[in-house]
Design a protein around this motif. Structure first.
Motif, PDB file in Angstrom:
ATOM      1  N   THR A  22       1.787  -0.019   3.898  1.00  0.00           N
ATOM      2  CA  THR A  22       0.607   0.264   4.724  1.00  0.00           C
ATOM      3  C   THR A  22      -0.591   0.618   3.850  1.00  0.00           C
ATOM      4  OG1 THR A  22       2.062   1.094   6.477  1.00  0.00           O
ATOM      5  CG2 THR A  22      -0.271   1.679   6.621  1.00  0.00           C
ATOM      6  N   GLY A  23      -0.353   1.426   2.825  1.00  0.00           N
ATOM      7  CA  GLY A  23      -1.438   1.808   1.920  1.00  0.00           C
ATOM      8  C   GLY A  23      -2.031   0.616   1.201  1.00  0.00           C
ATOM      9  N   THR A  39       5.982   8.231  -4.419  1.00  0.00           N
ATOM     10  CA  THR A  39       6.965   7.530  -3.583  1.00  0.00           C
ATOM     11  C   THR A  39       8.133   7.017  -4.424  1.00  0.00           C
ATOM     12  OG1 THR A  39       5.628   5.502  -3.758  1.00  0.00           O
ATOM     13  CG2 THR A  39       5.322   6.863  -1.785  1.00  0.00           C
ATOM     14  N   PHE A  44       5.077   3.458   3.801  1.00  0.00           N
ATOM     15  CA  PHE A  44       3.811   4.067   3.364  1.00  0.00           C
ATOM     16  C   PHE A  44       3.148   3.213   2.286  1.00  0.00           C
ATOM     17  CE2 PHE A  44       1.515   6.736   0.333  1.00  0.00           C
ATOM     18  CZ  PHE A  44       0.581   7.351   1.164  1.00  0.00           C
ATOM     19  N   VAL A  63      10.745   5.165   5.126  1.00  0.00           N
ATOM     20  CA  VAL A  63       9.434   5.795   5.315  1.00  0.00           C
ATOM     21  C   VAL A  63       8.568   5.622   4.065  1.00  0.00           C
ATOM     22  CG1 VAL A  63       8.253   8.012   5.611  1.00  0.00           C
ATOM     23  CG2 VAL A  63      10.246   7.468   7.017  1.00  0.00           C
ATOM     24  N   CYS A  64       9.166   5.796   2.903  1.00  0.00           N
ATOM     25  CA  CYS A  64       8.419   5.682   1.640  1.00  0.00           C
ATOM     26  C   CYS A  64       7.870   4.268   1.428  1.00  0.00           C
ATOM     27  CB  CYS A  64       9.301   6.092   0.466  1.00  0.00           C
ATOM     28  SG  CYS A  64       9.632   7.857   0.358  1.00  0.00           S
TER      29      CYS A  64
END
Length: 432
Positions: A102-103, A117, A99, A95-96
């Motif tokens: 995606t960021g 993160t 993120f 998940v980290c």
């Protein structure tokens, strides 16, 4: 009877250890993703911040949980299902990194987000490490430890080398975000594989968190170390091994330029030779340990480190051509990698053979924290000394220190005495 059986064991037998192979494959997939992520993340940090200080801050934050949280996590992990911890931590890591990818892809990633993160990933890894260490004796029989750990270490180094080599190509084809998504996929695959591992924890009663019991477990872990002289010595030697390699890791560039009179090609020779040496060391460890006892491996490692640090600067008058520079660098780097790999493998085998299974996670956490803590301390000392003396002097001094420690090992009566004899399971060693 046991000796005959041991002589017949080889790498082929490890591939028949189904549950251990599942865990090892999951770890290799993880390592491949991490090796790609290491390069991609470096670029992301610099591109977002444009500031080298941020890279240093994030690197420091990444190391903090290993030093502070790992020994605390080890005591908690003992009473939990290790398989569940490994799955959950892999999912959190997935998940980290998703993120972050995606960021970066959509342009909203900021430096503080990377900091959070990174801290989250490092924190869950502080729990995953002791859990993974404690699972080995549950999925692998004692007589297979040498070959099992040797195979895992060798394949891990090879996968890391491959991942590092193809990272640039992957980034070029699917972009930096794509490379990070690859890392996310490896975490998910790892969690899926581990879910199908029979860790023989079905009858384990998960302990609810109890502050007093936790503090007692944590204290018992340190008492275990305190009461076993062999574990204390190996803990100190592990700290020494981490610290003594800091000058090489932190001063490679000036060493290549100022001492060896080369450039990036010297760094390549150093890296490749050390890696090849470590691969050979991991592969041959099961055979070597039959001939040379653990104490001999530690002495050989100390001599290998000393040779590398002392001989390369001292032999400068012999460097009459570039070929000779490359040859000397390759030979001594190979020796360094080979001997360090031998003793690293021995450390891993020592842990699972010597330490009681119900203390393995705790001792693993303490050892990891001690080793991690020694590196920034050594790095800080090197950063001070390098302002007053040249790189060559630092390398020679490091070699002399390695020789001094080696001499102490030679005369140590405790080192090597039953170092892989498991402390009796039925003896309440710590609570007595």
């Amino acid at each position: 009877m046991s000796n005959t059986k041991e002589q017949k064991i080889g790498y082929r037998d490890i591939f028949r250890q189904t549950e251990y192979m599942k865990i090892m494959i999951a770890a290799l997939i993880n390592r491949f993703g991490d090796s790609i992520d290491a390069i991609a993340s470096t670029w992301i940090v610099y591109e977002i911040t444009g500031n080298a200080a941020w890279s240093a801050i994030i690197y420091g934050v990444n190391k903090l949980p290993s030093i502070i949280i790992t020994p605390l996590a080890g005591a908690w992990v003992e009473g939990q299902k290790k398989k569940t911890i490994m799955i959950v931590t892999d999912l959190i890591r997935a998940v980290c990194v998703a993120f972050v990818a995606t960021g970066y892809l959509f342009g909203f990633l900021q430096a503080w987000m990377l900091l959070v993160t990174t801290l989250t990933i490092s924190t869950v890894e502080a729990f995953r490490g002791p859990a993974s260490a404690a699972l080995t004796p549950k999925v692998l029989e004692k007589e297979y430890y040498e070959y099992g750990i040797s195979l895992s270490t060798t394949l891990s180094s090879m996968v890391e080398l491959i991942g590092t080599a193809v990272a640039a190509a992957i980034i070029a084809v699917i972009g930096t975000s794509g490379a990070i998504y690859v890392d996310m996929a490896t975490f998910l695959m790892s969690a899926l594989i581990i879910a199908f591992v029979n860790t023989k924890e079905q009858n384990l009663v998960v302990q609810k968190f109890d502050r007093k019991a936790y503090v007692k477990n944590l204290a018992d872990g340190f008492s275990y170390v305190k009461k076993d002289a062999m574990i204390r010595i190996f803990l100190l030697l592990a700290v020494f091994l981490n610290a003594i390699l800091v000058p090489l890791n932190s001063l490679q560039a000036p060493f290549a330029g100022d001492v060896l009179g080369g450039g990036a090609e010297i760094l390549s020779i150093l890296g490749i030779s050390i890696t090849v040496g470590m691969l050979f060391g991991s592969v041959t460890y099961p055979m070597v340990q039959r001939i040379i006892p653990g104490k001999g491996l530690w002495i050989a490692s100390g001599l290998g480190i000393a040779l590398f640090y002392i001989m390369l600067p001292v032999c400068r008058p012999l460097y009459t051509s570039r070929i000779l520079v490359y040859a000397f660098t390759a030979v001594f780097s190979f020796i360094l990698g080979y001997t360090v790999a031998l003793v690293n493998s021995h450390l891993s085998v020592f842990a699972v053979k010597r330490i009681r299974t119900d203390y393995l996670a705790r001792i693993s956490g303490i050892t990891t924290a001690a080793g991690a803590a020694s590196m920034p301390v050594a790095s800080f000392l090197v950063s001070i000394v390098v302002a007053y003396v040249d790189t060559s002097a630092i390398f020679i001094t490091s070699g002399v220190l390695a020789l001094i420690v080696t001499v102490c090992m030679i005369f140590s009566r405790t080192l090597g005495q039953g170092e892989t004899d498991t402390v009796a399971e039925d003896v309440e060693m710590v609570r007595s």
